[in-house]
Design a protein around this motif. Structure first.
Motif, PDB file in Angstrom:
ATOM      1  N   THR A  91       0.855  -1.191   0.000  1.00 22.51           N
ATOM      2  CA  THR A  91       0.000   0.000   0.000  1.00 22.51           C
ATOM      3  C   THR A  91       0.883   1.231   0.000  1.00 22.51           C
ATOM      4  O   THR A  91       2.063   1.166   0.384  1.00 22.51           O
ATOM      5  CB  THR A  91      -0.935  -0.003   1.225  1.00 22.51           C
ATOM      6  N   ASP A  95      -2.711   5.929   1.192  1.00 26.90           N
ATOM      7  CA  ASP A  95      -3.710   4.948   1.640  1.00 26.90           C
ATOM      8  C   ASP A  95      -3.560   4.645   3.131  1.00 26.90           C
ATOM      9  O   ASP A  95      -4.553   4.453   3.831  1.00 26.90           O
ATOM     10  CB  ASP A  95      -3.592   3.659   0.828  1.00 26.90           C
ATOM     11  N   THR A  98      -5.156   7.469   4.920  1.00 33.70           N
ATOM     12  CA  THR A  98      -6.607   7.418   4.735  1.00 33.70           C
ATOM     13  C   THR A  98      -7.251   6.384   5.650  1.00 33.70           C
ATOM     14  O   THR A  98      -8.396   6.557   6.091  1.00 33.70           O
ATOM     15  CB  THR A  98      -6.943   7.091   3.265  1.00 33.70           C
ATOM     16  N   TYR A 102     -11.177   5.623   8.523  1.00 31.35           N
ATOM     17  CA  TYR A 102     -12.185   4.586   8.348  1.00 31.35           C
ATOM     18  C   TYR A 102     -13.201   4.539   9.486  1.00 31.35           C
ATOM     19  O   TYR A 102     -14.327   4.081   9.290  1.00 31.35           O
ATOM     20  CB  TYR A 102     -11.523   3.224   8.171  1.00 31.35           C
ATOM     21  N   ARG A 110     -16.066   3.478   0.225  1.00 28.37           N
ATOM     22  CA  ARG A 110     -14.856   4.013  -0.389  1.00 28.37           C
ATOM     23  C   ARG A 110     -14.623   5.452   0.071  1.00 28.37           C
ATOM     24  O   ARG A 110     -15.568   6.240   0.180  1.00 28.37           O
ATOM     25  CB  ARG A 110     -14.973   3.970  -1.912  1.00 28.37           C
ATOM     26  N   LYS A 116      -9.672  11.897   0.850  1.00 35.00           N
ATOM     27  CA  LYS A 116      -8.326  11.819   0.301  1.00 35.00           C
ATOM     28  C   LYS A 116      -7.591  13.151   0.471  1.00 35.00           C
ATOM     29  O   LYS A 116      -6.383  13.190   0.751  1.00 35.00           O
ATOM     30  CB  LYS A 116      -8.382  11.450  -1.185  1.00 35.00           C
ATOM     31  N   ASN A 133       2.383   8.787  -3.008  1.00 38.38           N
ATOM     32  CA  ASN A 133       2.148   7.601  -3.839  1.00 38.38           C
ATOM     33  C   ASN A 133       3.285   6.582  -3.748  1.00 38.38           C
ATOM     34  O   ASN A 133       3.322   5.622  -4.520  1.00 38.38           O
ATOM     35  CB  ASN A 133       1.939   8.014  -5.285  1.00 38.38           C
TER      36      ASN A 133
END
Length: 253
Positions: A91, A95, A98, A102, A110, A116, A133
């Protein structure tokens, strides 16, 4: 007096039938930055994990904001030890951050563009925007720690627990992390940090909790961070070099 955000009474915990925590009592006020210090094997990590129900406790009563953990957990952020994380998980940094959202998004939904954006801003705050990234396994130890702190920040919690966030990081990362923790405190957040470097305790924390299987002392750093309390906690294996600032050396190593 500030509000009590954490109230721990008679907490005990064990590993493989060996008691690592016993008769632990303490209270933490809102808007404080507390360093948890003690020798190896003192139960520092176990304390945090037991409070957050990541390790079973034998007994005790723990209240967060006057409530049990399940009701209060959305107000709590946690940064585990870097060594306890599977950094090979495929990952990227964005991510990972992010994932801290949750609890608000829901695991089956999503993340939106807004989520984001919040995660990216948290990365940027930790100086990691250019690595958004990048695969987490490709980052240095200090960079990984910054990403994990960004994940905690994006939660916008009221109470944070951090397990040795400064271990093995470079000086620039240590400075960035401590600046962030002090900013959280200035916003009324409460932060507890497992810390291993006694020489920086007075500089970094306004409160200190001495732990060696039980709470030896807890209070304002200026009042209780003394040679006597350090010796009591570390078993007398300490050498003190009196200078303008107190330096502490562990003579047992």
């Amino acid at each position: 007096m500030n509000n009590i955000v954490l109230d721990v009474k008679d907490l005990a915990a064990s590993y493989q039938k060996n008691t690592v925590l016993d008769n632990v009592h303490f209270k933490v006020e809102q808007g404080t930055l507390t360093g948890i210090v003690g020798p190896n094997g003192a139960g520092k990590s176990t304390l945090i994990k037991s409070l957050l129900q990541l390790h079973p406790s034998l007994k005790g009563d723990v209240k967060f904001f006057g409530e049990g953990f399940q009701k209060a957990k959305k107000r709590i952020g946690y940064v585990p030890q870097r060594g306890s994380v599977d950094w090979d998980f495929p990952t990227d940094a964005l991510d990972v951050v992010t994932m801290g959202l949750y609890g608000k998004i829901g695991w089956l939904k999503r993340p939106s563009r807004h989520h984001k954006k919040s995660a990216y801003e948290a990365l940027a705050k930790m100086g990691m925007a250019d690595y958004a990234n990048r695969q987490i396994s490709q980052l240095s130890g200090g960079q990984q720690q910054r990403v994990f702190l960004a994940r905690a920040l994006v939660q916008d919690a009221d109470l944070y627990f951090m397990d040795e966030p400064l271990a093995g990081v470079d000086a620039a990362t240590e400075k960035a992390i401590m600046a962030t923790l002090k900013e959280l405190k200035s916003k009324g957040k409460t932060v507890l940090v497992v810390h291993h470097d006694l020489q920086t305790v007075s500089k970094y924390y306004d409160h200190v909790l001495f732990l060696n299987k039980t709470v030896m002392e807890h209070g304002k750093t200026e009042d209780i961070f003394t040679p006597e309390n350090i010796s009591k906690t570390y078993g007398g294996n300490m050498i003190f070099i009196e200078e303008e600032n107190m330096h502490v050396v562990d003579s047992s190593q």
